[in-house]
Design an enzyme around this catalytic site. Structure first.
Site, mmCIF file in Angstrom:
data_model
loop_
_atom_site.group_PDB
_atom_site.id
_atom_site.type_symbol
_atom_site.label_atom_id
_atom_site.label_comp_id
_atom_site.label_asym_id
_atom_site.label_seq_id
_atom_site.Cartn_x
_atom_site.Cartn_y
_atom_site.Cartn_z
ATOM 1 N N GLY B 221 0.831 -1.195 0.000
ATOM 2 C CA GLY B 221 0.000 0.000 0.000
ATOM 3 C C GLY B 221 0.862 1.239 0.000
ATOM 4 O O GLY B 221 2.086 1.152 0.138
ATOM 5 N N CYS B 249 5.620 -5.689 1.398
ATOM 6 C CA CYS B 249 5.845 -4.254 1.225
ATOM 7 C C CYS B 249 5.321 -3.473 2.428
ATOM 8 O O CYS B 249 5.838 -3.628 3.519
ATOM 9 C CB CYS B 249 5.237 -3.783 -0.102
ATOM 10 S SG CYS B 249 5.885 -2.180 -0.594
ATOM 11 N N HIS B 333 8.238 -7.508 -3.786
ATOM 12 C CA HIS B 333 6.956 -8.010 -4.266
ATOM 13 C C HIS B 333 7.089 -9.385 -4.913
ATOM 14 O O HIS B 333 7.362 -9.470 -6.103
ATOM 15 C CB HIS B 333 6.343 -7.026 -5.267
ATOM 16 C CG HIS B 333 5.853 -5.774 -4.623
ATOM 17 N ND1 HIS B 333 4.557 -5.610 -4.211
ATOM 18 C CD2 HIS B 333 6.502 -4.640 -4.286
ATOM 19 C CE1 HIS B 333 4.413 -4.414 -3.651
ATOM 20 N NE2 HIS B 333 5.585 -3.794 -3.683
ATOM 21 N N GLU B 335 4.841 -11.218 -5.831
ATOM 22 C CA GLU B 335 3.797 -11.390 -6.860
ATOM 23 C C GLU B 335 4.194 -10.707 -8.160
ATOM 24 O O GLU B 335 3.508 -10.847 -9.176
ATOM 25 C CB GLU B 335 2.461 -10.832 -6.353
ATOM 26 C CG GLU B 335 2.263 -9.324 -6.486
ATOM 27 C CD GLU B 335 3.054 -8.501 -5.475
ATOM 28 O OE1 GLU B 335 3.848 -9.081 -4.703
ATOM 29 O OE2 GLU B 335 2.912 -7.265 -5.472
#
Lengths: 1082, 361
Positions: B221, B249, B333, B335
């Site tokens: 975020g 994160c 990250h 992903e």
């Protein structure tokens, strides 16, 4: 893993198509990496012109063929505990695989460092490779490996046409091609089987995108991709023949990372340790892909990737092969961050190949799945437009960029064919297409080049038109800053602007007006750094380029005293790695003399463009405009342009006129030497003889001149439609035929006709002079008589059959020339000698091709001496003239790449066709000759030699050699005339028929059945009719990989060498061992 | 870019850079940050972590492959990282007006205009990046016709702005995972749904401790983690339990704060696809995708916590883990989207922990 103590490195030998200067770069970096570790290094590489074979790079150098026999002998003698096989291209790799299979490494307890040989075999054998990738679900093109013609045809039946045929274990796609039907397949497969026992019949992916990744892995399984590259040309054109951009431009994030992940998965599975390259085909309409191949070694692409990113791939690969992990190594650009990272670029690079196809009579010009290019350039820019236009100029083919070129006659009816069946001019055909009203879509349909690239080119084309409109509106005055800046950002040179704004005449003069106007408007390029991290961290290296996309220079001009060394630019026939050696040595000497060195060069296959070779590297054009931009910015103490071959020489006068501080011989003197009229009158004035010549503009004048000097004559037209530019003609019919067929003769296109002296010796002098006084020199002798281009000739140094009296005369002439031209720096003179009479052919007031060869053999580094002279140091006249006392001989031999040039006639002539060279040492001339010929691919014949010995003179010359062959139990097959001549002279031979006699036993049948081990084919003369007669024999020999000699003198020398020496007689001595023999003498 | 309108980029240090407009011709203010990723602008621009930021791309040619059309997967975007563009503005060297890609639906400029986001091109982005590197991330604005005041997004509760309103359910898999959405990238959701998970996506300040779940996930975020006070409070409760927790994160920073550690603002952050991280105590390293301006201060971590990953370039904390409980996080990250996919296996590791937890329950 225990660190090895002594490591053997295999080089790649002579430069050839598919294997060029990139391996000098990779080997040099590997040697540097090992040296840093205190490991003793031994290099085998016969390529004497390379940087890696210089003093102090490897501990020991063997100028020997990179073949299993010689490598094993060196291993036997040196007993290394490790070997690096991935830094010498396919030559080294093939040699290593053979040694591994023969158990040699095991026998001598040599550890192969880095990627295991089994992994190499897994990547090279198509069947195993496919199977390995199948195991992890990675897709490869549907294909079948076959070993017989029947199987090849059956496989094609199953896969369906079009198909591609590839030969396993081959350099740069040798023996590859597309086939659309069974007939084409038959022809292609037969050729492929001649280079490899196994060929691959594969589904064609024509039209797919071609994408490559450079992957690095350490023994701890850490794996990264350092760079990806996208081919401008779709699959179907070998990546070595394609324009390539890095990073990829048209791939989405998903595609980029999908291929990246597959690459990492594949390389882990294959177990590679070090560096490799993986190539993909990517469907332009989906995310479908196929892995095409993995090169488990440093490659042309990895050299490009290194230069493109600043990531020293070869250096890192060498360290990893010693057992380091990537994370332990530092990023050598930042010196602070880790080598385990993937470079981020904030620019793009465009690589363009350079072809020299016009040098080869008969060659097929179409480009495709086999490599034909002889060099490449890399251009750096912030946009594709900027980089591609830079790159087109860097190719040094007379083009100014994508637009504003001299109009070339182009047959518009052929345009569609030119676009869909590309030759080396395709990118210009795209421009023609735009001019003819084609839109991007239509060009896409014909070329399958991604629309994005075509859109960029179309943008350049349109901008060119916009600039052209200004010509009517007042030319330069109508040019506003915005449009000027826009044009410069799109890579337009001042010359292109001059053409568009002021017209196609007086371009160089108008360029000066544009430059002045541009500077007045404040439109200047900025200097940017290549730092591997897109400015995220501060960088330590000064790896630089110029761009118009910027407002700030990344650094200030060099504040210490500096000297700029101009590099040699693109490798082409006639100029390659030898000039890189010269440039690197010049830069090193500049540093040793206390100056900062600044190199300008743009060739990614070189050592001089390694950013740690100089204090600053400008990876930039060697044009007047760009060199002046850099000189304006840096304001160096001096500029050295005499070590970079012809490209820097060509801008000497203009640089001097602009006030550049050129070191050494004055530009006016250079001009006097380059201009044949001025040079001739100076030779007359000095009383030095030259072959008679004249520049003629009418047929009558040509006939008149020939009458005066007599046949044969050498003809050099200035405008040629196709075929060789120069030719020797022996009688009026030939003359007429030649002039009619090939040339236009007019005041605009004059023809130079020279007297051609037969059976003359050609002798060269390479030297350094200081203010007109020679301080060091080397004289070398050609094996062949004059008539073979000096770049193709075989050379002895020191000379073996030149009278002392002749040498004295040469020296006197050289001294006169040095004085008259007030030479300071390197120079070269070519002489003809016949019956004691000496004539000067030409004189170059710069370093020549043979500088590294003579410097290394004599131990007198001519470039170091020349550079000292250029820097104003006093250099004592040295003892180089005592070279006759050398207890050994050096022989330089040329490497030809005819196998790769389909259709080209493999015959030596006045125009240069060799792509590389080697230099070997021997205790006798025969030994050195044999070693060097074995290094360029000749083999000692086993049993049979096919002879067609040409004109009577060469028949006579070869008679003694034929006798030697018979004595050594060789069978001589001879064509009609030769058979008759040999029989009359009591030499046994077997008659074979000429190809066109269509009768058995036919020479062609014997070649195809591999019944012949060596072909000696001497053309009677160089006329078309004669050449056609023999062409089939020569071409078949080349296509079936049978050694071929077309020069009688060389044939005689070779036969004498291999009939008196056996392979086992050739000494396995390092360069140092040879030098040690000379110490008491020199 | 002929005939393009002129716009300027103004930085808080007074720097003014002229350029040409693309996308929306409007003004926007925010924090100016740079990313060195060479691909993935559709992913980047829709990443909620960029909320409030004017993004400078160091790769000089942008827009080449256009922007794909929207497709849905389990009611979430299949292509983008959220349902809108989150950056406040985009700064590039060269905008490629024409694009070419088989799945492109529109140009980057048109897409930006659709969301009323301004772009500026013709900027010496390297010069700008060096400035940001030396002086640190700065406030700035893209000024079209109308000048606007500077705005510091780090003063805003950006997480509250990008977090969804209500609770959403996805999938019917065997493991029930709560995803605390502080501005999650949709690829995190996709990564879970590909792994047999029932996902409960809750707003940032939702008290998930009331829910029945097998594992807890804390999303990425925007902005300063210390703004997420309610999230940290809920998390502290979860840390008392033994259910596996995974944070990415901002989620990693929240885990650090909830554990009792501190976070700090990096000078100019990590925004790229090439950040090297090392798995502590091993020879294994990974190339990761990153986008963050804050980091956990390793020195402040309580004794029962370790650094899990370390950044090889600057030594900062790239993830933490609890010494005994199945709690871990990554600053990077896994992903990806965009960027390298080398650490996606961490989702499997997390779900393995969940299985282990369930088996041992």
């Amino acid at each position: 893993m225990e660190k090895p103590q002594k490591v053997l490195i295999l080089g790649s030998g002579a430069l050839k198509i598919g294997e060029a200067g990139e391996f000098d770069y990779s080997g040099s970096q590997a040697l540097k990496a090992l040296k840093e570790e205190g490991i003793r290094t031994i290099l085998i590489n016969p390529n004497i012109a390379t940087v890696q074979t210089s003093d102090d790079i490897a501990d020991d150098v063997y100028f020997l063929p990179v073949t299993p026999y010689f490598v094993e002998e060196v291993i036997k003698k040196e007993q290394p505990d490790g070997i690096l096989v991935a830094f010498g291209g396919q030559t080294a790799l093939n040699c290593a695989v053979a040694l591994y299979r023969a158990g040699v490494f095991e026998k001598y307890n040599v550890r192969v460092l880095g990627t295991p040989v089994q992994s190499i075999i897994d990547t090279e054998d198509r069947d195993i490779f496919k199977e390995k990738l199948d195991q992890i679900g990675v897709l490869t093109a549907r294909s079948e490996a076959v070993t017989t013609m029947e199987d090849a045809l059956a496989a094609a039946e199953r896969i369906g046409f079009p198909i591609i045929v590839r030969a396993a274990f081959a350099l740069g796609g040798l023996g590859s091609g597309f086939a659309n039907n069974m007939d084409e397949l038959r022809t292609l497969a037969q050729k492929s089987f001649s280079t490899s026992d196994q060929i691959l019949v594969e589904e064609s992916l024509k039209g797919w995108k071609e994408v490559e990744y450079e992957v690095v892995r350490d023994q701890f399984d850490n794996c990264i991709t350092v760079c990806n590259m996208e081919n401008f040309d779709p699959i179907g054109i070998h990546t070595g023949e394609s324009i390539v951009v890095a990073p990829s431009q048209t791939l989405s994030n998903r595609e980029y990372h999908k291929l990246r992940s597959i690459g990492i998965k594949t390389i882990r599975h294959l177990g590679i340790v070090g560096e490799c390259n993986i190539q993909y085909a990517l469907d332009p309409h989906s995310e479908e892909y196929r892995v095409i191949e993995v090169n488990a070694r440093l490659s042309r692409s990895s050299a490009l990737a290194s230069k493109a990113t600043g990531y020293p791939l070869a250096f890192v690969a060498a360290k990893l092969s010693l057992g380091y992990s990537l994370a332990e190594l530092k990023n050598s650009v930042t010196q602070t961050t880790s080598a385990f990272f993937e470079p981020s670029l904030d620019y793009l690079v465009v690589k363009l190949p350079r072809w020299d196809l016009s040098k080869f009579a008969g060659v097929q010009r179409q480009i495709g799945s086999a490599m034909k290019s002889v060099g490449e350039v890399m251009a750096i820019g912030k946009t594709f437009e900027e980089a591609v236009q830079k790159g087109l100029r860097m190719l040094d083919t007379g083009r100014r960029g994508f637009v504003a070129n001299k109009p070339e006659p182009i047959d518009l009816s052929d345009l569609d064919t030119l676009l869909s069946e590309p030759n080396e001019e395709r990118i210009f055909a795209i421009n023609e297409a735009f001019q003819a009203g084609y839109d991007v879509e239509r060009v896409y349909e014909l070329t399958r080049i991604d629309r994005w690239f075509l859109q960029r080119l179309y943008g350049i084309y349109q901008l060119g038109l916009q600039l052209g409109e200004k010509r009517q509106q007042g030319g330069l005055d109508a040019l506003d800053t915005d449009l000027l800046r826009q044009a410069k950002k799109a890579g337009f040179s001042d010359q292109q602007l001059a053409v568009q704004l002021l017209g196609p005449a007086e371009v160089k003069a108008n360029e000066m007006l544009v430059r002045a106007r541009r500077k007045a408007l404040g439109v200047l390029p900025v200097v940017k750094q290549i730092d591997t991290l897109a400015a995220e961290f501060p960088a330590q290296t000064n790896y630089l380029y110029l761009t118009y996309h910027g407002t700030e220079n990344d650094l200030a001009p060099e504040t210490d005293k500096s000297v700029v060394v101009l590099g040699s630019g693109v490798y082409r026939i006639g100029s390659s790695v030898e000039f890189d050696w010269c440039g690197v040595n010049a830069a090193q000497t500049v540093n040793e003399e206390g100056y900062k060195s600044i190199i300008i060069n743009y060739n990614p296959e070189t050592v001089s463009t390694d950013y740690d070779v100089s204090d600053r590297l400008y990876f930039e054009e060697l044009s007047y405009e760009r060199v002046m931009d850099i000189l304006d910015f840096e304001a160096p103490q001096g500029v050295i342009l005499s070590t970079g071959g012809q490209i820097p020489n060509n801008i000497a006068t203009r640089l001097e006129q602009a006030g550049a501080p050129i070191l050494g011989t004055a530009a006016a003197r250079i001009d006097e030497a380059e201009n044949r009229h001025k040079f001739s009158s100076i030779m007359d004035e000095l009383g030095i003889a030259q072959p008679r010549w004249s520049e003629l503009t009418t047929m009558e004048a040509i006939y008149g001149f020939v009458k005066e000097v007599g046949f044969p004559v050498l003809i050099r037209p200035s405008y040629v439609l196709s075929g060789a530019a120069m030719n020797v003609v022996s009688n009026p019919q030939e003359l007429e035929e030649y002039l009619k067929l090939a040339v236009e003769v007019s005041a605009e296109y004059p023809v130079v006709v020279s007297e051609f002296i037969q059976e003359a010796k050609e002798i060269e002098l390479d030297a350094v002079a200081d203010k007109g006084e020679i301080v060091s020199y080397a004289i070398s002798e050609h094996v062949e008589f004059a008539g073979v281009h000096s770049g193709d000739a075989t050379m002895y140094y020191p000379p073996q059959r030149v009278y002392v009296g002749t040498v004295r005369k040469l020296k006197v002439i050289a001294e006169k020339i040095a004085k008259r031209f007030e030479i300071s720096g390197p120079f070269n003179i070519q002489f003809l000698e016949k019956n004691g009479a000496i004539r000067v052919i030409e004189c170059n007031l710069r370093a020549s091709r043979s500088f590294p060869f003579v410097s290394k053999v004599s131990g007198h580094n001519l470039i170091k001496k020349a550079t000292k002279v250029l820097l104003g140091q006093h250099v004592e006249r040295d003892a180089s003239e005592l070279v006759y006392d050398l207890p050994f001989v050096g022989v330089k031999a040329s490497q030809f790449s005819f196998t790769r040039l389909q259709g080209a006639d493999p015959v030596l002539r006045v125009d240069m066709t060799s792509t590389g060279e080697v230099g070997c040492l021997g205790d006798t001339a025969e030994e050195a000759l044999l070693k060097s010929l074995l290094s360029v691919g000749y083999r000692i014949p086993e049993k049979t030699v096919l002879m067609s010995s040409g004109p009577l003179l060469s028949k006579v010359a070869l008679l003694s050699a034929a006798k030697l062959l018979v004595q050594k139990d060789y069978t001589i097959y001879a064509t009609h005339g030769t058979h008759l001549f040999l029989t009359e002279n009591g030499v046994a031979s077997t008659l074979v028929y000429w190809p066109d006699e269509l009768q058995e036993p036919n020479a062609l049948t014997y070649l195809r059945e591999r019944k012949i081990d060596l072909v000696i084919n001497i053309p009677k003369n160089l006329t078309k009719g004669e050449l056609d007669n023999d062409y089939k024999i020569r071409r078949t020999a080349v296509d079936f990989n049978i050694p071929l000699i077309t020069n009688a003198r060389l044939a005689k020398a070779f036969i004498k060498a291999f009939t008196t020496l056996k392979l086992q007689d050739l000494s396995i001595k390092s360069w140092k061992e040879f030098k040690a023999q000379t110490e008491p003498v020199l | 870019m002929e005939n393009a309108k002129s716009v300027k980029l103004v930085l808080e240090d007074g720097t003014e850079i002229q350029g040409q407009s693309f996308g929306a011709f409007t003004s926007a203010a925010g924090e100016v940050v740079f990313s060195t990723a060479m691909t993935g602008y559709p992913e980047n621009l829709t990443d909620p972590s960029f909320a409030g930021q004017i993004l400078v791309l160091t790769y000089p040619i942008v827009g080449n492959y256009g922007v794909p059309g929207e497709e849905l997967y389990e009611s979430i975007s299949k292509i983008f990282e959220s349902d809108k563009i989150h950056v406040a503005g985009l700064v590039v060297n060269y905008y490629s007006e024409e694009h070419s890609h088989w799945n492109a639906a529109k140009s980057l400029g048109d897409w930006l205009a659709e969301y009323n986001i301004p772009g500026i091109c013709g900027v010496d982005t390297r010069m700008l990046t060096k400035k940001l590197r030396e002086k640190g991330a700065m406030l700035g604005k893209i000024v079209a016709e109308q000048d606007i005041p500077m705005h510091d997004p780090n003063q805003d509760n950006l997480v509250a702005q990008v977090s969804p309103e209500g609770v959403q359910h996805y999938g019917t898999g065997k493991n029930k995972i709560v995803l605390v959405d502080c501005g999650t990238k949709t690829n995190i959701i996709r990564c879970f749904l590909e792994r047999d998970v029932e996902l409960i996506r809750v707003p940032w300040d939702y008290d998930f401790t009331q829910l029945d779940y097998d594992g807890l996930f804390l999303s990425n975020g925007p902005g300063d983690p210390k703004m997420c006070v309610p999230t940290i409070e809920h998390l502290q409760k979860a840390l008392q339990q033994d259910k596996p927790i995974f944070g990415i994160c901002l989620g990693s920073q929240l885990m650090g704060l909830a554990a009792g550690g501190d976070t700090f603002k990096l000078k100019y952050g990590h925004r790229s696809h090439n950040q090297p991280v090392k798995l502590t105590g091993t020879q294994r390293s990974y190339i990761t995708s990153q986008n963050h301006g804050f980091a956990v201060d390793t020195a402040t971590l309580p004794a029962e916590w370790d650094m899990l990953f370390e950044n090889l370039n600057d030594g900062t904390c790239e993830g933490i883990k609890h010494k005994t409980k199945p709690f871990f996080s990554t600053q990077f990250h896994p992903e990806a989207a965009g960027g390298p996919q080398d650490t996606e296996f961490l989702f499997d590791q997390f779900l393995d922990e969940v299985e282990k937890y369930k088996a041992g329950k």
